[in-house]
Design a protein around this motif. Structure first.
Motif, PDB file in Angstrom:
ATOM      1  N   GLY A   1      -5.379   3.839   1.901  1.00 47.84           N
ATOM      2  CA  GLY A   1      -6.686   3.869   2.558  1.00 47.84           C
ATOM      3  C   GLY A   1      -6.666   4.850   3.695  1.00 47.84           C
ATOM      4  O   GLY A   1      -6.221   4.520   4.799  1.00 47.84           O
TER       5      GLY A   1
ATOM      6  N   LYS B   1      -1.110  -0.352  13.223  1.00 44.67           N
ATOM      7  CA  LYS B   1      -0.090  -1.259  12.687  1.00 44.67           C
ATOM      8  C   LYS B   1       0.915  -1.653  13.778  1.00 44.67           C
ATOM      9  O   LYS B   1       1.337  -2.802  13.879  1.00 44.67           O
ATOM     10  CB  LYS B   1       0.627  -0.544  11.533  1.00 44.67           C
TER      11      LYS B   1
ATOM     12  N   LYS C   1      -9.052   5.990  11.452  1.00 45.19           N
ATOM     13  CA  LYS C   1     -10.124   5.983  10.463  1.00 45.19           C
ATOM     14  C   LYS C   1     -11.385   6.635  11.026  1.00 45.19           C
ATOM     15  O   LYS C   1     -12.131   7.293  10.311  1.00 45.19           O
ATOM     16  CB  LYS C   1     -10.432   4.533  10.030  1.00 45.19           C
TER      17      LYS C   1
ATOM     18  N   THR D   1       0.842  -1.205   0.000  1.00 47.59           N
ATOM     19  CA  THR D   1       0.000   0.000   0.000  1.00 47.59           C
ATOM     20  C   THR D   1       0.877   1.255   0.000  1.00 47.59           C
ATOM     21  O   THR D   1       0.637   2.195  -0.755  1.00 47.59           O
ATOM     22  CB  THR D   1      -0.895   0.016   1.254  1.00 47.59           C
TER      23      THR D   1
ATOM     24  N   ASN E   1     -10.394  -4.672   5.629  1.00 45.57           N
ATOM     25  CA  ASN E   1      -9.511  -4.086   4.625  1.00 45.57           C
ATOM     26  C   ASN E   1      -8.764  -5.288   4.064  1.00 45.57           C
ATOM     27  O   ASN E   1      -8.076  -5.962   4.832  1.00 45.57           O
ATOM     28  CB  ASN E   1      -8.542  -3.116   5.325  1.00 45.57           C
TER      29      ASN E   1
ATOM     30  N   TRP F   1      -5.204  -7.707   5.124  1.00 46.90           N
ATOM     31  CA  TRP F   1      -4.447  -6.450   5.049  1.00 46.90           C
ATOM     32  C   TRP F   1      -2.954  -6.787   4.934  1.00 46.90           C
ATOM     33  O   TRP F   1      -2.450  -7.676   5.636  1.00 46.90           O
ATOM     34  CB  TRP F   1      -4.729  -5.587   6.279  1.00 46.90           C
TER      35      TRP F   1
ATOM     36  N   ARG G   1      -7.128  -3.618  -5.369  1.00 49.34           N
ATOM     37  CA  ARG G   1      -7.857  -2.898  -4.326  1.00 49.34           C
ATOM     38  C   ARG G   1      -7.986  -1.435  -4.689  1.00 49.34           C
ATOM     39  O   ARG G   1      -7.025  -0.782  -5.088  1.00 49.34           O
ATOM     40  CB  ARG G   1      -7.158  -3.002  -2.971  1.00 49.34           C
TER      41      ARG G   1
HETATM   42  N1  GLU Z   1      -4.563   0.970   6.237  1.00 45.49           N
HETATM   43  C1  GLU Z   1      -4.212   1.775   5.116  1.00 45.49           C
HETATM   44  C2  GLU Z   1      -4.224   0.976   3.844  1.00 45.49           C
HETATM   45  O1  GLU Z   1      -4.409  -0.205   3.855  1.00 45.49           O
HETATM   46  C3  GLU Z   1      -2.939   2.485   5.382  1.00 45.49           C
HETATM   47  C4  GLU Z   1      -1.710   2.055   4.654  1.00 45.49           C
HETATM   48  C5  GLU Z   1      -0.960   1.000   5.348  1.00 45.49           C
HETATM   49  O2  GLU Z   1      -0.417   1.277   6.402  1.00 45.49           O
HETATM   50  O3  GLU Z   1      -0.962  -0.109   4.809  1.00 45.49           O
HETATM   51  O4  GLU Z   1      -4.101   1.574   2.819  1.00 45.49           O
END
Ligand code: GLU
Length: 397
Positions: A39, A101, A237, A16, A175, A125, A372
């Motif tokens: 995201g 995270k 979020k 991401t 996610n 994710w 995605r």
């Molecule tokens: N949770 C968001 C995403 O999936 C932030 C980016 C990340 O830390 O992966 O885009």
């Protein structure tokens, strides 16, 4: 001489963040890129939260905070858990960390021994997988299908459990799929956990306030597994605070203590100003969350309607979060005359090159037939992005 550790060499970069970085670079070079990759809410942090942060600076909250977070913030987290999730936690069960995270890796690091299996439900994710590997754990992927709404069945979950299973990572709203498990579906999963006393479950609930249909249910509300559930959340979020980096867990005391110990050697307590802002965010509701959810719902309807008209793209309508995960397998093996699209990642890069639309290829999410799309952006961007995607896909024969 190669000084890098095997640990870092075997880790994949976050897909991401890599795509977001790429689209930023293109934008900086003057390209008109529409980013549907990262995201994060496109809204600003609510004013009452920003005011609290300014006050914290003026009031000199500038010294090291307690490792697990200020007492008032942990009390606010407990009050939130009670009010919104019906969960009983005390401040000694709560640890505040540098974003959701960080909370995930903390839990993995204090529970997973090398060789322990961690069940991850695909599509997942991106960071779960590499975080488990970093701890020496063995990711065990349980696949789901678009036809099954990307939801795991208790039977499939049970079949993946072995004596070596230590942890299951669960995420609803999800996610990247946007699916929201119903209470009955969650109870089925909770029962499987209940039957296996050697297994913990980490319930990542960061999208809980972004639910359009149905309701959010917390895994820890099934009291027969409360003692083996870690409830994970963040302000990112819910309050448009991704950059403030505040995540937190509610967990059994023994686990919270272990995370506190780990964090004491890694980061110490997270940023004081951000903690005060998060405390304010959680203690008051100025209506921003509802407004954001309404906007995301409108955009969900818009983008799903537009994607339904793109040839070869299959979708499931998400009930929550702000992602949609179109199946693009129709285009695999096709070519624009220059390059063959061999994977979902290839397609994401093709769309970046040709359409100037940044998405994320599904491979890193364990969804190799999908890309995605994050629709947390303006209606105009969404309309233009799907128009460009549609035109570019026509080039693939
Ligand atoms: N949770 C968001 C995403 O999936 C932030 C980016 C990340 O830390 O992966 O885009």
């Amino acid at each position: 001489m190669d000084f890098l550790s095997d640990r870092i060499k075997s880790m994949a970069a976050s897909a991401t963040l890599a795509m977001t970085q790429k689209s930023r670079e293109l934008k900086n070079r003057g390209f008109d890129v529409i980013s549907l990759s990262i995201g994060e809410p496109d809204f600003n942090t609510p004013d009452y939260v920003k005011e609290a942060a300014k006050r914290a600076i003026d009031d000199n909250f500038s010294k090291y905070p307690p490792v697990s977070g200020y007492e008032d913030l942990r009390a606010a987290v407990c009050a939130k858990f009670k009010r919104e999730n019906g969960l009983d936690y005390t401040p000694d069960q709560v640890v505040v960390s540098v974003g959701g995270k960080h909370s995930v890796i903390n839990v993995i690091m204090v529970t997973v021994n090398p060789g322990d299996e961690v069940i991850i439900l695909a599509p997942y994710w991106v960071s779960y997988y590499d975080q488990v590997k970093l701890a020496g754990g063995v990711p065990v992927i349980v696949n789901t299908t678009l036809e099954n709404d990307f939801k795991v069945t208790p039977t499939d979950l049970e079949a993946a459990i072995t004596p070596k299973t230590k942890l299951i990572i669960f995420n609803s709203p999800s996610n990247p799929t946007g699916m929201v498990y119903t209470r009955e579906e969650m109870e089925g999963i909770a029962r499987v956990v209940g039957k296996n006393p050697h297994v913990l479950i980490l319930s990542d609930e960061v999208y809980e306030h972004i639910v359009y249909e149905g309701e959010h249910v917390s895994m820890a509300s099934f009291d027969f597994i409360y003692d083996r559930t870690i409830t994970l959340n963040a302000v990112s979020k819910s309050y448009a605070m991704t950059g403030w980096r505040i995540g937190y867990i509610g967990a059994p005391v023994w686990l919270a203590k272990a995370v506190n110990k780990l964090q004491g050697q890694f980061t110490s307590g997270t940023c004081t100003i951000a903690q005060k802002a998060a405390c304010a965010a959680m203690s008051y509701d100025d209506g921003s969350r509802d407004k954001m959810r309404e906007a995301f719902k409108r955009r969900r309807d818009l983008i799903c309607g537009l994607l339904a008209e793109v040839e070869g793209v299959k979708i499931r309508i998400p009930q929550g979060a702000f992602y949609v995960l179109p199946d693009i397998s129709f285009y695999l093996g096709k070519s624009d005359g220059e390059k063959v699209i061999n994977s979902a990642d290839d397609l994401a890069f093709f769309l970046l090159d040709r359409a100037r639309v940044a998405t994320v290829g599904g491979d890193a999410f364990g969804a190799s037939n999908c890309i995605r799309i994050s629709y947390a952006t303006s209606d105009d961007h969404l309309i233009e992005a799907v128009k460009r995607i549609k035109e570019s896909l026509k080039l693939l024969k």
